[in-house]
Design a protein around this motif. Structure first.
Motif, PDB file in Angstrom:
ATOM      1  N   ASP A  60       0.149   5.730  12.139  1.00 10.67           N
ATOM      2  CA  ASP A  60       0.885   5.091  11.209  1.00 10.67           C
ATOM      3  C   ASP A  60       0.093   5.158   9.894  1.00 10.67           C
ATOM      4  OD1 ASP A  60       2.928   3.575  10.330  1.00 10.67           O
ATOM      5  OD2 ASP A  60       1.921   1.659  10.394  1.00 10.67           O
ATOM      6  N   LEU A  61      -0.305   6.390   9.596  1.00 13.30           N
ATOM      7  CA  LEU A  61      -0.714   6.664   8.165  1.00 13.30           C
ATOM      8  C   LEU A  61       0.071   8.083   7.313  1.00 13.30           C
ATOM      9  CD1 LEU A  61      -4.608   7.158   9.105  1.00 13.30           C
ATOM     10  CD2 LEU A  61      -3.679   5.590   7.493  1.00 13.30           C
ATOM     11  N   THR A  62       0.119   7.688   6.193  1.00 16.90           N
ATOM     12  CA  THR A  62       0.834   9.080   5.631  1.00 16.90           C
ATOM     13  C   THR A  62      -0.635   9.755   5.056  1.00 16.90           C
ATOM     14  OG1 THR A  62       0.401   7.981   3.419  1.00 16.90           O
ATOM     15  CG2 THR A  62       2.597   7.545   4.441  1.00 16.90           C
ATOM     16  N   TYR A  63      -0.337  10.957   4.648  1.00 15.83           N
ATOM     17  CA  TYR A  63      -1.156  12.118   4.197  1.00 15.83           C
ATOM     18  C   TYR A  63      -1.934  11.622   2.796  1.00 15.83           C
ATOM     19  CZ  TYR A  63      -3.522  16.158   2.684  1.00 15.83           C
ATOM     20  OH  TYR A  63      -4.543  17.182   2.291  1.00 15.83           O
ATOM     21  N   PRO A  64      -1.415  11.071   1.848  1.00 18.00           N
ATOM     22  CA  PRO A  64      -2.092  10.476   0.673  1.00 18.00           C
ATOM     23  C   PRO A  64      -2.979   9.246   1.300  1.00 18.00           C
ATOM     24  CG  PRO A  64       0.128  10.753   0.363  1.00 18.00           C
ATOM     25  CD  PRO A  64      -0.041  10.991   1.556  1.00 18.00           C
ATOM     26  N   GLN A  65      -2.479   8.411   2.163  1.00 17.50           N
ATOM     27  CA  GLN A  65      -3.201   7.394   2.469  1.00 17.50           C
ATOM     28  C   GLN A  65      -4.805   7.935   3.485  1.00 17.50           C
ATOM     29  OE1 GLN A  65      -0.548   5.132   5.044  1.00 17.50           O
ATOM     30  NE2 GLN A  65      -0.160   3.958   3.411  1.00 17.50           N
ATOM     31  N   TYR A  66      -4.448   8.962   4.252  1.00 19.72           N
ATOM     32  CA  TYR A  66      -5.618   9.561   5.039  1.00 19.72           C
ATOM     33  C   TYR A  66      -6.508  10.060   3.736  1.00 19.72           C
ATOM     34  CZ  TYR A  66      -7.538  13.368   7.545  1.00 19.72           C
ATOM     35  OH  TYR A  66      -8.674  14.328   8.100  1.00 19.72           O
ATOM     36  N   LEU A  67      -6.112  10.668   2.485  1.00 18.86           N
ATOM     37  CA  LEU A  67      -6.856  11.153   1.716  1.00 18.86           C
ATOM     38  C   LEU A  67      -7.928  10.168   1.037  1.00 18.86           C
ATOM     39  CD1 LEU A  67      -4.661  13.601  -0.330  1.00 18.86           C
ATOM     40  CD2 LEU A  67      -6.499  14.208   1.669  1.00 18.86           C
ATOM     41  N   VAL A  68      -7.216   8.921   0.909  1.00 15.51           N
ATOM     42  CA  VAL A  68      -7.886   7.785   0.308  1.00 15.51           C
ATOM     43  C   VAL A  68      -8.959   7.435   1.290  1.00 15.51           C
ATOM     44  CG1 VAL A  68      -7.862   5.271  -0.243  1.00 15.51           C
ATOM     45  CG2 VAL A  68      -6.070   6.936  -1.289  1.00 15.51           C
ATOM     46  N   LEU A  69      -8.466   7.339   2.622  1.00 15.00           N
ATOM     47  CA  LEU A  69      -9.664   6.905   3.542  1.00 15.00           C
ATOM     48  C   LEU A  69     -10.760   7.891   3.678  1.00 15.00           C
ATOM     49  CD1 LEU A  69      -7.477   5.727   6.788  1.00 15.00           C
ATOM     50  CD2 LEU A  69      -8.793   4.474   5.308  1.00 15.00           C
ATOM     51  N   MET A  70     -10.597   9.308   3.422  1.00 17.85           N
ATOM     52  CA  MET A  70     -11.676  10.256   3.558  1.00 17.85           C
ATOM     53  C   MET A  70     -12.480   9.943   2.305  1.00 17.85           C
ATOM     54  SD  MET A  70      -9.563  13.562   4.666  1.00 17.85           S
ATOM     55  CE  MET A  70     -11.109  14.827   4.833  1.00 17.85           C
ATOM     56  N   LEU A 101      -2.346   0.073   2.392  1.00 18.43           N
ATOM     57  CA  LEU A 101      -3.599   0.238   3.282  1.00 18.43           C
ATOM     58  C   LEU A 101      -4.035  -0.958   3.538  1.00 18.43           C
ATOM     59  CD1 LEU A 101      -5.420   3.588   1.819  1.00 18.43           C
ATOM     60  CD2 LEU A 101      -4.368   2.981   4.160  1.00 18.43           C
ATOM     61  N   GLU A 102      -3.994  -1.824   2.569  1.00 16.08           N
ATOM     62  CA  GLU A 102      -4.649  -3.221   2.559  1.00 16.08           C
ATOM     63  C   GLU A 102      -3.870  -4.177   3.656  1.00 16.08           C
ATOM     64  OE1 GLU A 102      -6.483  -6.667  -0.243  1.00 16.08           O
ATOM     65  OE2 GLU A 102      -4.359  -5.726  -0.880  1.00 16.08           O
ATOM     66  N   ALA A 103      -2.320  -3.892   3.387  1.00 16.80           N
ATOM     67  CA  ALA A 103      -1.608  -4.687   4.255  1.00 16.80           C
ATOM     68  C   ALA A 103      -1.751  -4.226   5.662  1.00 16.80           C
ATOM     69  CB  ALA A 103      -0.013  -4.475   3.790  1.00 16.80           C
ATOM     70  N   ILE A 121     -12.427  -0.757  -3.915  1.00 17.07           N
ATOM     71  CA  ILE A 121     -11.756  -0.711  -2.580  1.00 17.07           C
ATOM     72  C   ILE A 121     -12.729  -0.469  -1.556  1.00 17.07           C
ATOM     73  CG2 ILE A 121     -10.056   0.615  -1.529  1.00 17.07           C
ATOM     74  CD1 ILE A 121      -8.735  -0.733  -4.023  1.00 17.07           C
ATOM     75  N   PHE A 122     -12.794  -1.397  -0.555  1.00 15.92           N
ATOM     76  CA  PHE A 122     -13.731  -1.211   0.410  1.00 15.92           C
ATOM     77  C   PHE A 122     -13.083  -0.997   1.795  1.00 15.92           C
ATOM     78  CE2 PHE A 122     -15.462  -3.667  -2.735  1.00 15.92           C
ATOM     79  CZ  PHE A 122     -16.777  -3.373  -2.995  1.00 15.92           C
ATOM     80  N   GLY A 127     -10.604   0.412   9.123  1.00 17.29           N
ATOM     81  CA  GLY A 127     -10.536   1.461   8.292  1.00 17.29           C
ATOM     82  C   GLY A 127     -11.841   2.290   8.714  1.00 17.29           C
ATOM     83  N   GLU A 128     -12.874   1.832   8.854  1.00 19.51           N
ATOM     84  CA  GLU A 128     -14.209   2.395   9.153  1.00 19.51           C
ATOM     85  C   GLU A 128     -14.046   3.124  10.532  1.00 19.51           C
ATOM     86  OE1 GLU A 128     -17.331   4.296   8.774  1.00 19.51           O
ATOM     87  OE2 GLU A 128     -16.966   3.021   7.095  1.00 19.51           O
TER      88      GLU A 128
END
Length: 172
Positions: A60-70, A101-103, A121-122, A127-128
């Motif tokens: 349930d992730l988009t590519y831009p969300q994945y980039l933020v996590l990276m 991502l927060e939601a 942003i933490f 997320g970890e």
């Protein structure tokens, strides 16, 4: 019958029936779509987007969300501005993405006490935890290219040089 009518005596044919090369003159090889570096990069980016949509969709992730996590896995607690600079995204694009991502419970946003305009942003525990779960994604996506690891590294180097060269000519 659709389109312009043909003359029965064959004296001329409608403009639409003439081959494009004959209608407007021969195309220069550099004008052909398949010879455009920009189109090849554009089409490859779309292909990567589809590949990552398949790889990340089950989480349930988009590519831009994945980039933020990276970015946050490399350095947690960055400001929205710092994340945007790393990903070449403006805050108007990044803010809704961070809210989603927060939601979903993967990050938390915190306003800076001295400067309320700054938002850091933490990563949350969830997320970890995704760091280990998604550790296989780069190799899976890379493997889809059909390139050997060395060729992927060489291509990455060329693309970074391409990006930097184009950015050096950007008037913004």
């Amino acid at each position: 019958m659709a389109g312009p009518a043909l003359r029965r005596n064959g004296a001329s044919t409608p403009e639409t029936a003439v081959e494009p090369e004959r209608r407007h003159g021969a195309l220069n090889e550099s004008q052909r779509l398949d010879n455009q570096l920009c189109f090849a990069v554009y089409a490859a980016a779309h292909a990567f987007g589809r590949a990552y949509r398949n790889l990340l969709g089950r989480h349930d992730l988009t590519y831009p969300q994945y980039l933020v996590l990276m970015v946050l896995w490399e350095e947690d607690g960055l400001t929205v501005k710092e994340i945007g600079e790393r990903l070449f995204l403006d805050s108007g694009t990044l803010t809704p993405l961070l809210k989603r991502l927060e939601a979903s419970g993967r990050v938390r946003r915190a306003r800076d006490r001295p400067d309320e305009r700054q938002v850091s942003i933490f990563l949350t525990e969830a997320g970890e935890a995704l760091r280990d779960i998604l550790a296989c994604i780069p190799d899976e996506a890379g493997g889809m290219t059909g390139f050997a690891i060395k060729d992927r590294k060489d291509l990455l180097e060329h693309l970074v040089s391409l990006r930097d060269g184009l950015r050096s000519h950007d008037p913004a």
